[in-house]
Design a protein around this motif. Structure first.
Motif, PDB file in Angstrom:
ATOM      1  N   ARG A 252      11.632   6.652  -4.163  1.00  0.00           N
ATOM      2  CA  ARG A 252      10.899   7.624  -4.995  1.00  0.00           C
ATOM      3  C   ARG A 252      11.270   9.024  -4.530  1.00  0.00           C
ATOM      4  O   ARG A 252      11.553   9.231  -3.351  1.00  0.00           O
ATOM      5  N   TYR A 260       1.864  11.014  -7.589  1.00  0.00           N
ATOM      6  CA  TYR A 260       0.939   9.905  -7.318  1.00  0.00           C
ATOM      7  C   TYR A 260      -0.321  10.412  -6.608  1.00  0.00           C
ATOM      8  O   TYR A 260      -1.456  10.105  -7.001  1.00  0.00           O
ATOM      9  N   LYS A 264      -4.141  10.659  -8.213  1.00  0.00           N
ATOM     10  CA  LYS A 264      -5.187   9.849  -7.569  1.00  0.00           C
ATOM     11  C   LYS A 264      -6.421  10.702  -7.263  1.00  0.00           C
ATOM     12  O   LYS A 264      -7.557  10.237  -7.309  1.00  0.00           O
ATOM     13  N   SER A 306       2.314  -2.181  -0.173  1.00  0.00           N
ATOM     14  CA  SER A 306       3.116  -1.557  -1.237  1.00  0.00           C
ATOM     15  C   SER A 306       3.063  -0.042  -0.989  1.00  0.00           C
ATOM     16  O   SER A 306       2.232   0.442  -0.198  1.00  0.00           O
ATOM     17  N   GLU A 308       1.859   2.079  -3.008  1.00  0.00           N
ATOM     18  CA  GLU A 308       0.540   2.546  -3.466  1.00  0.00           C
ATOM     19  C   GLU A 308      -0.545   2.237  -2.437  1.00  0.00           C
ATOM     20  O   GLU A 308      -1.379   3.098  -2.130  1.00  0.00           O
ATOM     21  N   SER A 309      -0.526   1.008  -1.871  1.00  0.00           N
ATOM     22  CA  SER A 309      -1.606   0.670  -0.921  1.00  0.00           C
ATOM     23  C   SER A 309      -1.483   1.515   0.357  1.00  0.00           C
ATOM     24  O   SER A 309      -2.481   1.871   0.980  1.00  0.00           O
ATOM     25  N   ASP A 312      -2.732   5.045  -0.585  1.00  0.00           N
ATOM     26  CA  ASP A 312      -4.198   4.982  -0.762  1.00  0.00           C
ATOM     27  C   ASP A 312      -4.894   4.957   0.602  1.00  0.00           C
ATOM     28  O   ASP A 312      -5.923   5.614   0.803  1.00  0.00           O
TER      29      ASP A 312
END
Ligand code: NAP
Ligand code: G4F
Length: 329
Positions: A252, A260, A264, A306, A308-309, A312
Motif C-alpha cells: 500500500r 484508512y 476510520k 491483516s 486492517e487489524s 486498528d
C-alpha cells in the motif's frame, strides 16, 4: 533444561515481542540495553517483563561487553536485533549508522566464533536491502538483487553478507531474516505508521491540527511485529541455517495508509495533511512487496494479523496513550 536466548536490541519493538514469545515457549531470556540518561525511557517496552528476563548493560560497539555476557551465558540462540534502525535518520548520521550496525554485527560474529561456536545466531536483515530492485512479477524474494538506497540499507547488506560468510567459513548456524516493514503499538512514533495513527488520534481529540509528512507515493508491505518475531524463532529452529523473506505479499502507498486511518476516525484528511522537504529522503525506496512463499512452505509460517487489524490495534492503543508522557505497554 530450558533453552537460553540472548537478544541484542531487546528494548526495541521486536526485541520486546520476541522476549514475550520466547518466555511463552519456556526459554530463559537474556538481553542487553545501552545506558541512557533517562532510565525510565530505556525499559518502557520491558517493564511488564521485569522479573522474568535478565537485562544487563551492553553495547554492540563494546566487544568486551558482548564477550563477558556470551561467555557467561553460553546462549543456545542469539538474536541480533540491535541497530540504528531509522532509514531517514541514517542520512543524517551515516557514519554512526554504518559503524553501529555493521561493525556491531562483526563484533558479535567474532565473539560467537571465538567463544561460543555452538550458539545459533539470527541477523535482522531488511527489505531495505532490495532498494531499487523488484522482480518482473512485482515482488522481492530471496533471489532478488540488493541495490540499497540509504546508508542504513548499505549497512544491512554488509551484515547479510557477513552472516553468510560466517555460516560458510566457520560453520556457524547463522541465519538472515529478510523482514519487510512490521509495525505495532510499540513501533517508534517517528516511523510512518505510528506517526500517522498517533497524530490522527490527537487531531480527533483536538490536540493537534496538522500532520506533516514526506513522500506519500512510496509503497510498503506492512505486517505485524508479533507475527514476524515468530518467524525469527522458526528460522532458528530449522534443521539448517538459511535465509528467509518474511512479508505479507500486500503493498500500500503511504497515502492509502493515511486514507484508512483518517476514514476510520471519521476525519477529512485533505484538511490536515501537508508535505515538507524535512521528511523527504535524498533517495527514496519507492516500492516494497515481499514474496514469503519459502518460509510458508518450509517452516509453516503464517501471519495472523491483516493490515486492517494491525492498524486498528494501533488506533486503539494511541486512543489510550496519545496524551501520556509515560506509556504503558
Ligand atoms: P528498534 O525499535 O529501533 O530497536 C532497535 C534496538 O536496538 C533499540 O532498543 C536500540 O537501543 C538498540 N540498539 C541500537 N544500537 C545498539 C547498540 N550499539 N548496542 C545495543 N543496542 C543497540 O527496531 P525494531 O523495529 O525493533 O527492529 C529490530 C531490528 O530489525 C533492527 O535491526 C532493524 O534494523 C531490523 N528490521 C526492522 C524492520 C521493521 O520494520 N521494524 C524491518 C526489517 C529489519 P536504544 O533504545 O538505546 O537506541
Ligand atoms: O516508516 P518508515 O520510516 O520506514 P522505512 O523507511 O520503510 O524503514 C523501516 O522498514 C525497513 C524495512 O523495509 C526497516 F529495515 C527499517 O529499520 C524501518 O523499520 O517509512 C516508510 C515510508 C517511506 O517511504 C517514507 O519516505 O513512509 C515514507 N514517509 C512519508 N512521510 C515517512 C514520512 N516516513 C517517516 N518515518 N516519517 C514521515 O513523516
Amino acid at each position: 533444561m530450558k533453552k537460553k536466548a540472548f537478544i541484542t536490541g531487546i528494548a526495541g519493538q521486536d526485541g520486546s515481542y520476541l522476549a514475550e514469545h520466547l518466555l511463552e515457549n519456556d526459554y530463559e531470556v537474556y538481553g542487553i540495553i545501552r545506558r541512557n540518561s533517562i532510565t525510565e525511557h530505556q525499559r518502557l517496552r520491558l517493564n511488564h517483563l521485569d522479573n522474568k528476563i535478565t537485562i544487563e548493560y551492553g553495547d554492540l560497539l563494546d566487544i568486551s561487553s558482548l564477550e563477558n555476557k556470551i561467555i557467561k551465558i553460553k546462549p543456545d540462540e542469539i538474536y541480533n536485533l540491535a541497530a540504528q534502525s531509522h532509514v531517514r535518520v541514517s542520512f543524517d548520521i551515516p557514519h554512526f549508522t554504518v559503524m553501529n550496525n555493521a561493525i556491531g554485527a562483526l563484533n558479535l560474529f567474532e565473539t560467537v566464533k571465538n567463544h561460543s561456536k555452538n550458539s545459533k545466531i539470527y541477523q535482522a536483515s531488511s527489505s531495505e536491502m532490495f532498494g531499487r530492485c523488484v522482480d518482473e512479477d512485482g515482488f522481492q524474494r530471496e533471489q532478488t538483487r540488493f541495490e540499497p538506497t540509504s546508508p542504513y540499507g548499505c549497512s544491512k547488506v554488509f551484515c547479510f553478507n557477513l552472516t553468510k560468510h560466517y555460516r560458510i567459513a566457520y560453520n556457524l548456524f547463522a541465519v538472515n531474516g529478510i523482514l519487510f516493514n512490521h509495525e505495532s503499538p510499540r513501533r517508534g512514533s517517528n516511523f510512518v505508521t505510528s506517526k500517522v495513527v498517533k497524530t490522527a488520534v490527537r487531531i480527533k481529540n483536538k490536540l493537534d491540527d496538522k500532520l506533516i509528512l514526506g513522500n506519500l507515493d512510496s509503497s510498503r508491505d506492512w505486517g505485524h511485529s508479533k507475527d514476524y518475531v515468530k518467524a525469527m524463532n522458526l528460522m532458528m529452529n530449522h534443521s539448517k541455517p538459511d535465509d528467509f523473506v518474511v512479508a505479507t505479499g500486500e503493498t500500500r502507498t503511504v497515502k492509502e495508509l493515511c486514507e484508512y486511518v483518517f476514514k476510520k476516525l471519521d476525519l477529512n484528511m485533505d484538511k490536515y495533511i501537508s508535505q515538507s522537504e524535512k521528511f523527504m529522503r535524498p533517495e527514496e525506496l519507492r516500492f516494497l512487496c515481499g514474496d514469503s512463499s519459502k518460509i510458508k512452505k518450509e517452516l509453516g509460517w503464517k501471519p495472523e494479523y491483516s493490515f486492517e487489524s494491525m492498524i486498528d490495534e494501533m488506533i486503539e492503543f494511541w486512543g489510550k496513550n496519545h496524551d501520556k508522557n509515560v506509556i504503558e505497554y
